[in-house]
Design a protein around this motif. Structure first.
Motif, mmCIF file in Angstrom:
data_model
loop_
_atom_site.group_PDB
_atom_site.id
_atom_site.type_symbol
_atom_site.label_atom_id
_atom_site.label_comp_id
_atom_site.label_asym_id
_atom_site.label_seq_id
_atom_site.Cartn_x
_atom_site.Cartn_y
_atom_site.Cartn_z
ATOM 1 N N ASP A 104 0.820 -1.209 0.000
ATOM 2 C CA ASP A 104 0.000 0.000 0.000
ATOM 3 C C ASP A 104 0.855 1.261 0.000
ATOM 4 O OD1 ASP A 104 -2.324 -1.541 0.146
ATOM 5 O OD2 ASP A 104 -2.299 -1.536 2.326
ATOM 6 N N TYR A 105 1.850 1.311 0.862
ATOM 7 C CA TYR A 105 2.755 2.446 0.936
ATOM 8 C C TYR A 105 4.029 2.022 1.639
ATOM 9 C CZ TYR A 105 1.154 3.083 5.785
ATOM 10 O OH TYR A 105 0.847 2.889 7.104
ATOM 11 N N TYR A 106 5.019 2.910 1.633
ATOM 12 C CA TYR A 106 6.284 2.623 2.308
ATOM 13 C C TYR A 106 6.801 3.893 2.974
ATOM 14 C CZ TYR A 106 8.891 5.053 -1.342
ATOM 15 O OH TYR A 106 9.386 5.998 -2.191
ATOM 16 N N VAL A 107 7.684 3.700 3.942
ATOM 17 C CA VAL A 107 8.373 4.795 4.611
ATOM 18 C C VAL A 107 9.838 4.393 4.706
ATOM 19 C CG1 VAL A 107 8.624 6.075 6.787
ATOM 20 C CG2 VAL A 107 6.333 5.457 5.953
ATOM 21 N N THR A 108 10.731 5.245 4.197
ATOM 22 C CA THR A 108 12.158 4.984 4.356
ATOM 23 C C THR A 108 12.622 5.611 5.668
ATOM 24 O OG1 THR A 108 12.626 6.919 2.976
ATOM 25 C CG2 THR A 108 12.670 4.753 1.893
ATOM 26 N N PHE A 109 13.809 5.257 6.096
ATOM 27 C CA PHE A 109 14.274 5.659 7.420
ATOM 28 C C PHE A 109 14.923 7.039 7.457
ATOM 29 C CE2 PHE A 109 13.129 1.381 7.912
ATOM 30 C CZ PHE A 109 12.707 1.276 9.231
ATOM 31 N N ASP A 110 14.790 7.792 6.367
ATOM 32 C CA ASP A 110 15.177 9.201 6.389
ATOM 33 C C ASP A 110 13.963 10.094 6.636
ATOM 34 O OD1 ASP A 110 14.002 8.679 3.894
ATOM 35 O OD2 ASP A 110 15.176 10.227 2.899
ATOM 36 N N GLN A 111 12.777 9.508 6.674
ATOM 37 C CA GLN A 111 11.554 10.270 6.858
ATOM 38 C C GLN A 111 11.255 10.439 8.348
ATOM 39 O OE1 GLN A 111 9.644 7.616 3.662
ATOM 40 N NE2 GLN A 111 8.349 9.451 3.694
ATOM 41 N N GLU A 112 11.072 11.674 8.739
ATOM 42 C CA GLU A 112 10.852 12.010 10.150
ATOM 43 C C GLU A 112 9.404 12.367 10.444
ATOM 44 O OE1 GLU A 112 13.311 11.919 12.389
ATOM 45 O OE2 GLU A 112 14.944 11.559 10.991
ATOM 46 N N ASP A 113 8.554 12.481 9.419
ATOM 47 C CA ASP A 113 7.218 13.042 9.584
ATOM 48 C C ASP A 113 6.120 12.010 9.853
ATOM 49 O OD1 ASP A 113 7.520 11.976 7.070
ATOM 50 O OD2 ASP A 113 6.404 13.556 6.048
ATOM 51 N N THR A 114 6.462 10.843 10.350
ATOM 52 C CA THR A 114 5.452 9.845 10.654
ATOM 53 C C THR A 114 5.592 9.373 12.091
ATOM 54 O OG1 THR A 114 4.532 7.683 10.062
ATOM 55 C CG2 THR A 114 6.894 8.001 9.701
#
Length: 162
Positions: free
Chosen positions: A39-49
């Protein structure tokens, strides 16, 4: 819904994260020529979740060379997760064949056919490692060939939702 992290390979440090995001975009269907696997992904450089990536799994590197301690840890975790999922589903398949009639399997009692599909999966929730081309790594020989054929490999973790 359950999420878990996935990893993939890329060949150079400079494009590791970029290549990873491109592959994960394809795996979530952002490319109109590719079907969505997640459905979706989040990489580990993303701080907004607050529910995925670092918030769920803690600190993981954004990208790590395979031959580094972080890279080896991610590789081992990804391969073990793939192997454990395969073995768990294969056991369910074996039990279904031993214990259920053909008719019960056909009706998908005890989710037997679902387990059959998972054992044969080429991508998705039961596959935890992917190549830079978005191909799921399904068996140890495939993984070993990839490791032997490339001199510089990077692993890019992402938290995926399915």
């Amino acid at each position: 819904m359950v999420t878990h992290w996935k990893s993939l390979w890329t060949s150079t440090h400079d494009d590791a994260l970029s290549t990873g995001k491109t592959v994960f975009d394809r795996l979530v269907g952002a490319d109109p020529h590719a079907g969505a696997v997640f459905d979706y992904y989040v990489t580990f450089d993303q701080e907004d979740t607050s529910v995925a990536g670092k918030a769920r799994w803690g600190e993981l590197p954004t990208a790590a060379p395979i031959d580094s301690d972080d890279g080896q840890d991610l590789l081992e975790r990804g391969w073990e997760a793939t192997k454990e999922e395969f073995e768990r589903n294969l056991e369910r398949v074996k039990e279904a064949i031993d214990e259920l009639s053909d008719e019960k399997i056909m009706r998908d009692e005890d989710l037997a056919r679902h387990a059959f599909r998972k054992v044969g999966a080429y991508d998705g929730p039961t596959i935890f490692l992917y190549t830079e081309h978005g191909t799921g790594i399904r068996h140890r020989g495939q993984l070993d060939r990839l490791l032997e054929e490339s001199e510089e490999l990077w692993i890019v973790p992402a938290d995926v939702h399915f």
